[in-house]
Design a protein around this motif. Structure first.
Motif, PDB file in Angstrom:
ATOM      1  N   ASP A 115      -0.049   5.493  12.062  1.00 41.25           N
ATOM      2  CA  ASP A 115      -1.367   5.983  11.665  1.00 41.25           C
ATOM      3  C   ASP A 115      -2.010   5.058  10.640  1.00 41.25           C
ATOM      4  OD1 ASP A 115      -1.009   8.191  13.325  1.00 41.25           O
ATOM      5  OD2 ASP A 115      -0.145   9.401  11.704  1.00 41.25           O
ATOM      6  N   PHE A 116      -1.213   4.611   9.693  1.00 38.77           N
ATOM      7  CA  PHE A 116      -1.715   3.681   8.684  1.00 38.77           C
ATOM      8  C   PHE A 116      -2.171   2.379   9.344  1.00 38.77           C
ATOM      9  CE2 PHE A 116      -1.115   0.258   5.598  1.00 38.77           C
ATOM     10  CZ  PHE A 116      -1.853   0.736   4.531  1.00 38.77           C
ATOM     11  N   GLN A 117      -1.362   1.905  10.264  1.00 38.10           N
ATOM     12  CA  GLN A 117      -1.674   0.654  10.961  1.00 38.10           C
ATOM     13  C   GLN A 117      -2.943   0.800  11.810  1.00 38.10           C
ATOM     14  OE1 GLN A 117       1.563  -0.718  13.441  1.00 38.10           O
ATOM     15  NE2 GLN A 117       1.270  -2.779  12.685  1.00 38.10           N
ATOM     16  N   ASN A 118      -3.107   1.925  12.457  1.00 40.06           N
ATOM     17  CA  ASN A 118      -4.317   2.160  13.252  1.00 40.06           C
ATOM     18  C   ASN A 118      -5.560   2.173  12.375  1.00 40.06           C
ATOM     19  OD1 ASN A 118      -2.954   2.235  15.681  1.00 40.06           O
ATOM     20  ND2 ASN A 118      -2.685   4.461  15.618  1.00 40.06           N
ATOM     21  N   GLN A 119      -5.435   2.734  11.183  1.00 42.66           N
ATOM     22  CA  GLN A 119      -6.559   2.732  10.248  1.00 42.66           C
ATOM     23  C   GLN A 119      -6.910   1.296   9.840  1.00 42.66           C
ATOM     24  OE1 GLN A 119      -5.838   4.893   6.623  1.00 42.66           O
ATOM     25  NE2 GLN A 119      -7.848   4.442   5.799  1.00 42.66           N
ATOM     26  N   LEU A 120      -5.883   0.488   9.587  1.00 45.11           N
ATOM     27  CA  LEU A 120      -6.117  -0.927   9.264  1.00 45.11           C
ATOM     28  C   LEU A 120      -6.830  -1.642  10.397  1.00 45.11           C
ATOM     29  CD1 LEU A 120      -2.804  -2.246   7.683  1.00 45.11           C
ATOM     30  CD2 LEU A 120      -5.035  -2.183   6.608  1.00 45.11           C
ATOM     31  N   MET A 121      -6.347  -1.402  11.610  1.00 48.98           N
ATOM     32  CA  MET A 121      -6.926  -2.073  12.773  1.00 48.98           C
ATOM     33  C   MET A 121      -8.373  -1.638  13.008  1.00 48.98           C
ATOM     34  SD  MET A 121      -4.593  -4.155  13.590  1.00 48.98           S
ATOM     35  CE  MET A 121      -5.152  -4.817  15.141  1.00 48.98           C
ATOM     36  N   SER A 122      -8.716  -0.411  12.627  1.00 50.61           N
ATOM     37  CA  SER A 122     -10.109   0.027  12.785  1.00 50.61           C
ATOM     38  C   SER A 122     -11.016  -0.669  11.769  1.00 50.61           C
ATOM     39  CB  SER A 122     -10.219   1.548  12.661  1.00 50.61           C
ATOM     40  OG  SER A 122      -9.982   1.964  11.341  1.00 50.61           O
ATOM     41  N   GLN A 123     -10.460  -1.059  10.630  1.00 47.53           N
ATOM     42  CA  GLN A 123     -11.247  -1.787   9.633  1.00 47.53           C
ATOM     43  C   GLN A 123     -11.447  -3.245  10.038  1.00 47.53           C
ATOM     44  OE1 GLN A 123      -9.259  -1.296   5.873  1.00 47.53           O
ATOM     45  NE2 GLN A 123      -9.644   0.887   5.806  1.00 47.53           N
ATOM     46  N   PHE A 124     -10.493  -3.780  10.790  1.00 50.73           N
ATOM     47  CA  PHE A 124     -10.562  -5.170  11.260  1.00 50.73           C
ATOM     48  C   PHE A 124     -10.316  -5.180  12.768  1.00 50.73           C
ATOM     49  CE2 PHE A 124      -9.009  -5.244   6.864  1.00 50.73           C
ATOM     50  CZ  PHE A 124      -9.970  -6.046   6.275  1.00 50.73           C
ATOM     51  N   PRO A 125     -11.284  -4.709  13.560  1.00 47.57           N
ATOM     52  CA  PRO A 125     -11.052  -4.523  14.998  1.00 47.57           C
ATOM     53  C   PRO A 125     -10.748  -5.803  15.773  1.00 47.57           C
ATOM     54  CG  PRO A 125     -13.340  -4.053  14.419  1.00 47.57           C
ATOM     55  CD  PRO A 125     -12.612  -4.286  13.143  1.00 47.57           C
TER      56      PRO A 125
ATOM     57  N   HIS B 113       0.853  -1.189   0.000  1.00 48.51           N
ATOM     58  CA  HIS B 113       0.000   0.000   0.000  1.00 48.51           C
ATOM     59  C   HIS B 113       0.884   1.233   0.000  1.00 48.51           C
ATOM     60  CE1 HIS B 113      -3.763  -2.150   1.049  1.00 48.51           C
ATOM     61  NE2 HIS B 113      -2.949  -2.964   1.676  1.00 48.51           N
ATOM     62  N   ARG B 114       0.460   2.237  -0.733  1.00 49.65           N
ATOM     63  CA  ARG B 114       1.167   3.512  -0.702  1.00 49.65           C
ATOM     64  C   ARG B 114       0.458   4.415   0.292  1.00 49.65           C
ATOM     65  NH1 ARG B 114       1.912   7.513  -5.793  1.00 49.65           N
ATOM     66  NH2 ARG B 114       0.534   8.934  -4.748  1.00 49.65           N
ATOM     67  N   GLY B 115       1.210   4.932   1.248  1.00 48.37           N
ATOM     68  CA  GLY B 115       0.634   5.811   2.251  1.00 48.37           C
ATOM     69  C   GLY B 115       0.353   7.191   1.688  1.00 48.37           C
TER      70      GLY B 115
END
Length: 140
Positions: free
Chosen positions: A82-92, A72-74
């Protein structure tokens, strides 16, 4: 995304030439905009985005993600956290893997685990640009 804007300008020019037939407007507005995009490519410093390898491991993911790694391009100035937190919010319900090594079968068969780490892109110069005096701004 000035390169994309130039492509859209070319499409617009075709519309004005073949369907709208307003050459006056085409010559004034479109050409000015397109010239500005070319100038921006050469003169404005662009931030280098970070790239992230993201592995979706476990049987809980849909088949198109399951046990696969994507690059993925940030966004501009986006940090890995921040990118990782966004991922984790999509797959809590996912568990974060804190390693860069390829996981074993135990992880691949687990419910949901996400692996995310920064990677460095490898620049491949297109054949049409090789052995030509092309400025770095255009190559990048």
């Amino acid at each position: 995304m000035w390169e994309e804007a130039i492509t859209l300008c070319k499409e617009l020019a075709e519309q004005y030439e073949n369907e709208i037939f307003d050459y006056e407007l085409l010559s004034k507005r479109l050409q000015e905009k397109q010239a500005k995009f070319y100038e921006n490519i050469m003169k404005i410093l662009r931030p280098k985005p970070d790239y992230f390898a993201v592995g979706y491991y476990g049987q809980g993911y849909p088949p198109f993600l399951r046990n696969k790694v994507f690059i993925h391009r940030g966004k501009e100035y986006e940090r890995r956290e921040d990118f990782q937190n966004q991922l984790m919010s999509q797959f809590p319900s996912s568990v974060r893997l804190n390693t860069t090594t390829m996981p074993g079968d135990d992880i691949r068969n687990s419910p949901l685990q996400i692996q995310c780490f920064t990677v460095q892109p490898v620049l491949e110069i297109p054949p049409r640009l090789k052995n030509k005096p092309v400025p770095d701004q255009i190559i990048k």
